[in-house]
Design a protein around this motif. Structure first.
Motif, PDB file in Angstrom:
ATOM      1  N   ILE A 538       9.701  41.549  32.987  1.00  0.00           N
ATOM      2  CA  ILE A 538      10.743  40.789  33.677  1.00  0.00           C
ATOM      3  C   ILE A 538      10.100  39.814  34.650  1.00  0.00           C
ATOM      4  CG2 ILE A 538      12.625  40.938  35.351  1.00  0.00           C
ATOM      5  CD1 ILE A 538      13.442  43.562  34.145  1.00  0.00           C
ATOM      6  N   ASN A 539      10.491  38.545  34.543  1.00  0.00           N
ATOM      7  CA  ASN A 539      10.114  37.516  35.511  1.00  0.00           C
ATOM      8  C   ASN A 539      11.381  37.120  36.265  1.00  0.00           C
ATOM      9  OD1 ASN A 539       7.206  36.917  34.978  1.00  0.00           O
ATOM     10  ND2 ASN A 539       8.019  36.561  32.918  1.00  0.00           N
ATOM     11  N   ALA A 540      11.376  37.360  37.565  1.00  0.00           N
ATOM     12  CA  ALA A 540      12.607  37.170  38.328  1.00  0.00           C
ATOM     13  C   ALA A 540      12.314  36.560  39.693  1.00  0.00           C
ATOM     14  CB  ALA A 540      13.325  38.507  38.488  1.00  0.00           C
ATOM     15  N   VAL A 541      13.386  36.161  40.345  1.00  0.00           N
ATOM     16  CA  VAL A 541      13.342  35.696  41.736  1.00  0.00           C
ATOM     17  C   VAL A 541      14.217  36.639  42.548  1.00  0.00           C
ATOM     18  CG1 VAL A 541      13.861  33.842  43.345  1.00  0.00           C
ATOM     19  CG2 VAL A 541      12.986  33.296  41.067  1.00  0.00           C
ATOM     20  N   PHE A 542      13.605  37.279  43.535  1.00  0.00           N
ATOM     21  CA  PHE A 542      14.340  38.188  44.411  1.00  0.00           C
ATOM     22  C   PHE A 542      14.440  37.546  45.785  1.00  0.00           C
ATOM     23  CE2 PHE A 542      14.308  41.530  47.672  1.00  0.00           C
ATOM     24  CZ  PHE A 542      15.499  42.158  47.354  1.00  0.00           C
ATOM     25  N   SER A 543      15.609  37.619  46.399  1.00  0.00           N
ATOM     26  CA  SER A 543      15.786  36.985  47.707  1.00  0.00           C
ATOM     27  C   SER A 543      16.621  37.862  48.633  1.00  0.00           C
ATOM     28  CB  SER A 543      16.460  35.616  47.561  1.00  0.00           C
ATOM     29  OG  SER A 543      17.748  35.735  47.006  1.00  0.00           O
ATOM     30  N   SER A 544      16.350  37.702  49.917  1.00  0.00           N
ATOM     31  CA  SER A 544      17.107  38.359  50.977  1.00  0.00           C
ATOM     32  C   SER A 544      17.573  37.279  51.944  1.00  0.00           C
ATOM     33  CB  SER A 544      16.248  39.396  51.705  1.00  0.00           C
ATOM     34  OG  SER A 544      16.988  40.031  52.741  1.00  0.00           O
ATOM     35  N   GLU A 545      18.862  37.256  52.207  1.00  0.00           N
ATOM     36  CA  GLU A 545      19.451  36.153  52.974  1.00  0.00           C
ATOM     37  C   GLU A 545      19.996  36.664  54.300  1.00  0.00           C
ATOM     38  OE1 GLU A 545      21.814  33.201  50.757  1.00  0.00           O
ATOM     39  OE2 GLU A 545      23.421  33.643  52.198  1.00  0.00           O
ATOM     40  N   ILE A 546      19.690  35.934  55.373  1.00  0.00           N
ATOM     41  CA  ILE A 546      20.195  36.258  56.709  1.00  0.00           C
ATOM     42  C   ILE A 546      20.997  35.056  57.203  1.00  0.00           C
ATOM     43  CG2 ILE A 546      19.594  36.903  59.068  1.00  0.00           C
ATOM     44  CD1 ILE A 546      16.992  38.054  57.998  1.00  0.00           C
ATOM     45  N   ASN A 547      22.278  35.280  57.465  1.00  0.00           N
ATOM     46  CA  ASN A 547      23.173  34.212  57.912  1.00  0.00           C
ATOM     47  C   ASN A 547      23.520  34.406  59.385  1.00  0.00           C
ATOM     48  OD1 ASN A 547      24.284  32.532  55.393  1.00  0.00           O
ATOM     49  ND2 ASN A 547      23.955  34.652  54.753  1.00  0.00           N
ATOM     50  N   PHE A 548      23.182  33.423  60.193  1.00  0.00           N
ATOM     51  CA  PHE A 548      23.480  33.462  61.626  1.00  0.00           C
ATOM     52  C   PHE A 548      24.766  32.682  61.880  1.00  0.00           C
ATOM     53  CE2 PHE A 548      18.913  34.007  61.259  1.00  0.00           C
ATOM     54  CZ  PHE A 548      18.679  35.093  62.089  1.00  0.00           C
ATOM     55  N   SER A 549      25.800  33.406  62.246  1.00  0.00           N
ATOM     56  CA  SER A 549      27.094  32.766  62.474  1.00  0.00           C
ATOM     57  C   SER A 549      27.104  31.990  63.787  1.00  0.00           C
ATOM     58  CB  SER A 549      28.190  33.827  62.500  1.00  0.00           C
ATOM     59  OG  SER A 549      29.440  33.258  62.804  1.00  0.00           O
ATOM     60  N   GLN A 550      27.905  30.958  63.841  1.00  0.00           N
ATOM     61  CA  GLN A 550      28.105  30.235  65.090  1.00  0.00           C
ATOM     62  C   GLN A 550      28.893  31.116  66.052  1.00  0.00           C
ATOM     63  OE1 GLN A 550      29.995  26.453  64.618  1.00  0.00           O
ATOM     64  NE2 GLN A 550      29.972  25.973  66.784  1.00  0.00           N
ATOM     65  N   THR A 551      28.397  31.249  67.261  1.00  0.00           N
ATOM     66  CA  THR A 551      29.063  32.087  68.260  1.00  0.00           C
ATOM     67  C   THR A 551      29.471  31.311  69.505  1.00  0.00           C
ATOM     68  OG1 THR A 551      26.980  32.735  69.337  1.00  0.00           O
ATOM     69  CG2 THR A 551      27.735  34.095  67.490  1.00  0.00           C
ATOM     70  N   ARG A 552      28.983  30.077  69.662  1.00  0.00           N
ATOM     71  CA  ARG A 552      29.338  29.259  70.820  1.00  0.00           C
ATOM     72  C   ARG A 552      30.078  28.020  70.345  1.00  0.00           C
ATOM     73  NH1 ARG A 552      28.569  31.927  75.644  1.00  0.00           N
ATOM     74  NH2 ARG A 552      28.919  29.889  76.540  1.00  0.00           N
ATOM     75  N   PHE A 553      31.169  27.662  71.053  1.00  0.00           N
ATOM     76  CA  PHE A 553      32.011  26.538  70.642  1.00  0.00           C
ATOM     77  C   PHE A 553      32.416  25.713  71.870  1.00  0.00           C
ATOM     78  CE2 PHE A 553      32.443  29.934  67.638  1.00  0.00           C
ATOM     79  CZ  PHE A 553      32.564  29.344  66.395  1.00  0.00           C
ATOM     80  N   GLU A 554      31.444  25.379  72.706  1.00  0.00           N
ATOM     81  CA  GLU A 554      31.784  24.672  73.943  1.00  0.00           C
ATOM     82  C   GLU A 554      32.450  23.327  73.679  1.00  0.00           C
ATOM     83  OE1 GLU A 554      29.058  26.324  73.567  1.00  0.00           O
ATOM     84  OE2 GLU A 554      28.782  27.615  75.325  1.00  0.00           O
ATOM     85  N   ARG A 555      31.909  22.574  72.739  1.00  0.00           N
ATOM     86  CA  ARG A 555      32.447  21.237  72.491  1.00  0.00           C
ATOM     87  C   ARG A 555      33.315  21.222  71.240  1.00  0.00           C
ATOM     88  NH1 ARG A 555      26.984  17.598  73.660  1.00  0.00           N
ATOM     89  NH2 ARG A 555      26.701  18.230  75.836  1.00  0.00           N
ATOM     90  N   ASN A 556      32.712  21.482  70.109  1.00  0.00           N
ATOM     91  CA  ASN A 556      33.434  21.517  68.841  1.00  0.00           C
ATOM     92  C   ASN A 556      32.614  22.335  67.860  1.00  0.00           C
ATOM     93  OD1 ASN A 556      31.511  19.654  67.371  1.00  0.00           O
ATOM     94  ND2 ASN A 556      32.225  18.258  68.981  1.00  0.00           N
TER      95      ASN A 556
END
Length: 667
Positions: A538-556
């Motif tokens: 098997i030849n494959a691509v394995f990935s692990s994803e980290i998503n940083f959500s927006q937590t500050r909304f001072e302006r927009n």
């Protein structure tokens, strides 16, 4: 037919929440004019509901309005309606929190107005029969409910009495179909009112409608927009709807048909009630969105049945996630029993109650989920509450526990570390909640792509450590790893071992994936072991994803929060385009360290693979319905996808490790 008793009710300004600019705008454009109008028109009787932040703002910035309210209440021309201080979704709060919110609101209104309220306003008319016991214990005599929540056979324009566990409360149905349109004349509105009541006289018999010493009762709920429309003149040389309705010359003719009453006064003298059981429900405005995500249902129900708030939560996972976090903090708070911790407990309760505000979860104007900004604000309050709770528990120790956190039938893993708390789910093997305990929000509670708004839909939930695997020949045709099962749980070492099987390509070649997650004081270490269970290479691509959500909304929402630096082939690279829409940076190999800086909150995350990897860094934008229902930019997420090209011979395995170190602010 006897005169129709009409109860005009101004609903609370729930959509403003704690937004001082919106509170001021609504006061100047609507409430100030309404008070002046009521004062100058003695024939107008109206009930008014408030939120706690709303009435506190009026007291601080416009004390003259409080004096006028006190005077009008004393003259019995105005009746103040109570409720929860932060307008919570009552069925989602535990009884102790329900009572605390009601009593706090009662205390504030009694201090300001001089009289304790006897009626209740409910956010979104979210109802459950079990609320009766709490409401009666807090001295409430009646509650307003949208007519769409009440079974139609009981809508005979009479007050309803319903009970639970030997406690009974009166219900005044709100008929939104009788809200003045702003374009119709007074005579047209009166005819529509009479015609609506006559319709039920025909359907249920005149005896049901006309029974008792009073005529039929119609409660007309008015939000701030409706009041504004009724106060504004329809034409340049004409007065507004209310001005025409209460004109000194025309009102005698109007009063022959209708009698404007206050709810308490009507309930004291009426002798006719409809006994009914009202099941759990939500207003039509919310129910029409509860069947399918962001798709309106004309029936307003789920599978032909009445919708409940829990149907709504199942349709919108992020709303459910906020509810689960509130329930967890409330349970956590109940552990504080020592008198020495009274002040911290009060501080934690205050944060929890403010987070429970309905406007943090649902946009009451549209009935759709609230914007991400409000939800993250609620997560921040809940994290502050957790910090107060930890400080109050003298024997608090970091650790890992497991139980069914979100009620899905499977155990989740709750890590309570010194600097953060996190929650791991077997569904996807993801850390779907990562809370910075000291003054932070939830970095993992982000949105996912929705085809209707964003042009495409994600095949997975964006969170921390979202895993996928694909054949090397077609990386986009990936398999999202889900439905992990527990193989080992060690609470002493704060470790969890999960396992799943992925099938690749058209030949469905099986790959066993073991995922070992270790929580420590600095962060999270995730080890992946991939084993080829087929008899082919098997030849494959394995990935692990980290998503940083927006937590500050001072302006927009587009105000960028994060900065990214990385080490590739021993060279330091600072990404410059991450602030732009559609940004995407990709390197196929050589990345050894990724530094994500929260430039607004002075926090950092260090991502280190045990072997050099490829990196795809991108800024993802998410569109969702705004305050008026039209799509707008709701939030962004910074996505860091680490990937490796792997070659697995039959029966062989490979190991990859990713560590996420959390570096809090030094404040």
């Amino acid at each position: 037919m006897k005169r129709i008793s009409v109860c005009l009710q101004l609903e609370a300004d729930v959509e403003s929440g704690r937004d001082l600019a919106l509170l001021e705008n609504n006061y100047q454009s609507v409430f100030k004019k309404l008070l002046s109008f009521i004062y100058s028109h003695p024939n107008l009787h109206m009930s008014v509901a408030f939120t706690g932040p709303q009435v506190e703002y009026y007291e601080l910035k416009h004390p003259e309005s409080i004096e006028l309210i006190r005077e009008l209440t004393g003259d019995k021309r105005l009746e103040i309606i109570g409720g929860g201080f932060y307008a919570p979704v009552f069925p989602l709060a535990y009884p102790v929190d329900r009572s605390s919110q009601i009593e706090k609101m009662n205390s504030v209104l009694r201090r300001l107005v001089g009289k304790r309220p006897s009626g209740m306003y409910l956010f979104g008319s979210v109802w459950d029969p079990g609320l009766t016991v709490t409401f009666k214990s807090c001295g409430m005599d009646y509650v307003f409910l949208d007519s769409s929540v009440v079974p139609e056979r009981h809508l005979v324009y009479k007050p309803i009495i319903t009970g639970e566990q030997g406690k009974f409360i009166k219900v005044l149905p709100q008929y939104r179909n009788f809200v003045p349109s702003g374009e119709e004349s007074i005579s047209e509105w009166l005819k529509r009112l009479e015609k609506g009541v006559a319709k039920f006289r025909t359907a249920f018999g005149s005896a049901a409608v006309d029974a008792g010493c009073d005529g039929p009762l119609v409660t007309v709920p008015l939000d701030f927009e409706s009041i504004k429309r009724c106060l504004e003149p329809a034409c340049e040389n004409e007065g507004g709807f209310l001005e025409s309705l209460f004109d000194e010359d025309l009102f005698p003719a109007v009063s022959e048909k209708v009698d404007f009453v206050l709810p308490s006064a009507y309930l004291k003298k009426t002798c006719s009630f409809v006994r009914a059981y009202i099941p759990s429900g939500i207003s039509q405005n919310l129910a029409r969105w509860a069947s399918e995500s962001y798709k309106e249902s004309k029936s307003g129900g789920v599978s032909g049945c009445l919708s409940s708030i829990f149907d709504y939560l199942e349709t919108y996972p992020l709303c459910r996630q906020l509810y689960d976090r509130m329930a967890y903090i409330s349970l956590y708070l109940s552990q504080i029993k020592k008198k020495a911790d009274k002040m911290r407990k009060l501080s934690a309760s205050a944060c929890l109650h403010e987070a429970q505000a309905g406007w943090n979860m649902i946009n009451c104007n549209t009935g759709l989920p609230q914007l991400q900004e409000r939800r993250q604000g609620a997560f921040r309050l809940l994290n502050d509450a957790e910090k107060f709770i930890r400080d109050s528990l003298k024997k608090w120790n970091p650790g890992l526990l497991t139980y069914d956190y979100n009620g899905d039938g499977r155990n989740e893993y709750i890590a309570q570390m010194e600097r953060f708390s996190a929650i791991l789910s077997c569904a996807g093997g993801q850390v779907f909640s990562f809370n910075a305990v000291k003054g932070g929000a939830d970095y993992a509670a982000g949105l996912s792509k929705n085809e209707y708004f964003d042009g495409k839909s994600d095949r997975y939930q964006r969170a921390f450590f979202s895993d996928r695997i694909s054949c090397a020949a077609d990386e986009e045709d990936y398999v999202s790893l889900s439905d992990y099962v527990e193989r080992k749980f060690d609470y002493r070492r704060n470790e969890v071992q999960l396992e799943t099987v992925a099938c690749l390509s058209r030949d469905q070649l099986p790959v066993l994936v073991r995922k070992n997650i270790d929580f420590n004081s600095s962060g999270i270490v995730v080890q992946y072991i991939l084993k080829n269970c087929s008899d082919r290479e098997i030849n494959a691509v394995f990935s692990s994803e980290i998503n940083f959500s927006q937590t500050r909304f001072e302006r927009n929402p587009s105000s960028f929060q994060y900065g990214v630096e990385l080490i590739q082939n021993e060279n330091r690279i600072q990404l410059e385009g991450e602030k732009s829409s559609g940004f995407k940076y990709r390197k196929s190999s050589g990345v050894s360290v990724v530094l994500v800086k929260d430039v607004k909150e002075k926090r950092s995350f260090v991502i280190e693979p045990n072997e050099n990897c490829g990196l795809e860094s991108s800024l993802e934008e998410f569109m969702r319905p705004g305050h008026d229902g039209s799509p707008c930019l709701s939030s962004t997420s910074l996505c860091q996808r680490l990937f490796w090209n792997i070659r697995l011979d039959a029966g062989r395995e490979v190991e990859k490790t990713v560590s996420l170190t959390y570096v809090p602010s030094k404040k």
